[in-house]
Design a protein around this motif. Structure first.
Motif, PDB file in Angstrom:
ATOM      1  N   ALA A 135     -68.357  12.059 -37.516  1.00 19.31           N
ATOM      2  CA  ALA A 135     -67.950  11.654 -36.171  1.00 19.31           C
ATOM      3  C   ALA A 135     -66.520  12.109 -35.924  1.00 19.31           C
ATOM      4  O   ALA A 135     -65.801  12.470 -36.854  1.00 19.31           O
ATOM      5  N   PHE A 136     -66.127  12.094 -34.656  1.00 19.75           N
ATOM      6  CA  PHE A 136     -64.766  12.500 -34.333  1.00 19.75           C
ATOM      7  C   PHE A 136     -64.190  11.625 -33.233  1.00 19.75           C
ATOM      8  O   PHE A 136     -64.914  11.047 -32.431  1.00 19.75           O
ATOM      9  N   LEU A 137     -62.866  11.512 -33.248  1.00 25.13           N
ATOM     10  CA  LEU A 137     -62.094  10.876 -32.186  1.00 25.13           C
ATOM     11  C   LEU A 137     -61.153  11.931 -31.625  1.00 25.13           C
ATOM     12  O   LEU A 137     -60.548  12.683 -32.394  1.00 25.13           O
ATOM     13  N   VAL A 138     -60.997  11.976 -30.335  1.00 23.81           N
ATOM     14  CA  VAL A 138     -60.023  12.859 -29.708  1.00 23.81           C
ATOM     15  C   VAL A 138     -58.912  11.973 -29.176  1.00 23.81           C
ATOM     16  O   VAL A 138     -59.156  11.053 -28.399  1.00 23.81           O
ATOM     17  N   MET A 139     -57.694  12.251 -29.658  1.00 24.74           N
ATOM     18  CA  MET A 139     -56.555  11.400 -29.331  1.00 24.74           C
ATOM     19  C   MET A 139     -55.421  12.230 -28.745  1.00 24.74           C
ATOM     20  O   MET A 139     -55.383  13.452 -28.893  1.00 24.74           O
ATOM     21  N   LYS A 186     -59.518  13.646 -34.900  1.00 28.32           N
ATOM     22  CA  LYS A 186     -59.727  12.971 -36.180  1.00 28.32           C
ATOM     23  C   LYS A 186     -61.210  13.051 -36.519  1.00 28.32           C
ATOM     24  O   LYS A 186     -62.050  12.610 -35.746  1.00 28.32           O
ATOM     25  N   VAL A 187     -61.502  13.610 -37.699  1.00 32.11           N
ATOM     26  CA  VAL A 187     -62.881  13.800 -38.135  1.00 32.11           C
ATOM     27  C   VAL A 187     -63.160  12.831 -39.280  1.00 32.11           C
ATOM     28  O   VAL A 187     -62.416  12.792 -40.262  1.00 32.11           O
ATOM     29  N   VAL A 188     -64.222  12.048 -39.138  1.00 30.49           N
ATOM     30  CA  VAL A 188     -64.630  11.101 -40.165  1.00 30.49           C
ATOM     31  C   VAL A 188     -65.833  11.695 -40.901  1.00 30.49           C
ATOM     32  O   VAL A 188     -66.785  12.160 -40.270  1.00 30.49           O
ATOM     33  N   LYS A 189     -65.783  11.667 -42.242  1.00 37.43           N
ATOM     34  CA  LYS A 189     -66.828  12.260 -43.075  1.00 37.43           C
ATOM     35  C   LYS A 189     -68.190  11.637 -42.798  1.00 37.43           C
ATOM     36  O   LYS A 189     -68.309  10.431 -42.567  1.00 37.43           O
ATOM     37  N   ALA A 190     -69.217  12.490 -42.881  1.00 36.18           N
ATOM     38  CA  ALA A 190     -70.585  12.053 -42.615  1.00 36.18           C
ATOM     39  C   ALA A 190     -71.052  10.969 -43.576  1.00 36.18           C
ATOM     40  O   ALA A 190     -71.740  10.030 -43.171  1.00 36.18           O
ATOM     41  N   ASP A 191     -70.669  11.064 -44.851  1.00 37.66           N
ATOM     42  CA  ASP A 191     -71.155  10.083 -45.825  1.00 37.66           C
ATOM     43  C   ASP A 191     -70.619   8.676 -45.557  1.00 37.66           C
ATOM     44  O   ASP A 191     -71.205   7.690 -45.994  1.00 37.66           O
ATOM     45  N   MET A 209     -60.893   9.272 -45.666  1.00 36.14           N
ATOM     46  CA  MET A 209     -61.971   9.159 -44.685  1.00 36.14           C
ATOM     47  C   MET A 209     -62.296  10.478 -44.004  1.00 36.14           C
ATOM     48  O   MET A 209     -63.355  10.607 -43.403  1.00 36.14           O
ATOM     49  N   GLY A 210     -61.390  11.452 -44.059  1.00 37.57           N
ATOM     50  CA  GLY A 210     -61.632  12.705 -43.373  1.00 37.57           C
ATOM     51  C   GLY A 210     -60.352  13.482 -43.186  1.00 37.57           C
ATOM     52  O   GLY A 210     -59.512  13.531 -44.086  1.00 37.57           O
ATOM     53  N   ALA A 211     -60.193  14.046 -41.991  1.00 34.28           N
ATOM     54  CA  ALA A 211     -59.026  14.883 -41.718  1.00 34.28           C
ATOM     55  C   ALA A 211     -58.645  14.779 -40.247  1.00 34.28           C
ATOM     56  O   ALA A 211     -59.439  14.364 -39.403  1.00 34.28           O
TER      57      ALA A 211
END
Length: 180
Positions: free
Chosen positions: A147-151, A102-107, A84-86
């Motif tokens: 998109a991103f999440l900051v955890m 956590k970075v989620v891929k644009a596609d 899903m990303g990195a």
């Protein structure tokens, strides 16, 4: 106007041209510093850095991800990658603390329903409070539509590595019946 700006940002290409100073030239007339990563150690730097200061390995461009995410989080090191990303270790520049980004891929977020689901899931997880669940501090969108999440950043060993050291295959855990 705000909706038009959001749509333009969503359509921005992750392959936006770089100028000589290592910044992306965006369609909105703004710039953002490109991110490069050392494929050997995972260290992240601005695009102006040609070789990793730690091991002298040639740095590679990370498309679609700026060095400073949302003007608040400086990306410092890759922690892991998946389908899903990195996940990156980043620095919250406002609160002067390490965070996991956590970075989620644009596609994977190409349609409005997926973006809405991502936002709802981030809000739900942020409400959970338990010592065994990381805290969610922030979420947002990236210029390429990702998109991103900051955890909360949790220091320690990777569970998969710890299991492997004990001779346990983490993939097999899900398929074995559990003994009570």
């Amino acid at each position: 106007l705000a909706l038009d700006v959001a749509r333009l940002r969503q359509r921005q290409s992750s392959n936006a041209p770089l100028d000589d100073s290592g910044t992306y030239l965006t369609r909105l007339g703004t710039t953002m510093h490109a991110l490069t990563e050392c494929p050997e150690c995972g260290r992240c730097e601005d695009a102006a850095m040609a070789a990793c200061p730690d091991d002298q390995t040639a740095m590679r461009l990370v498309p679609g991800l700026p060095r400073l995410v949302d003007g608040k989080y400086r990306v410092d090191r890759v922690l892991g990658r998946g389908g899903m990303g990195a996940v990156f270790r980043a620095r919250d520049m406002r609160l002067d603390r390490d965070v996991a980004l956590k970075v989620v891929k644009a596609d994977l977020l190409s349609n409005p329903d997926a973006r809405s689901r991502f936002r709802r899931e981030a809000q739900v997880v942020a409400k959970l409070q338990h010592p065994s669940i990381v805290s969610i501090f922030d979420y947002g969108s990236l210029p390429d539509g990702g998109a991103f999440l900051v955890m909360e950043f949790v220091r320690g060993r990777d569970l998969r590595v710890a299991l492997r050291e004990q001779g346990i295959d983490a993939r097999a855990l899900g398929s074995k019946p559990q003994q009570l």
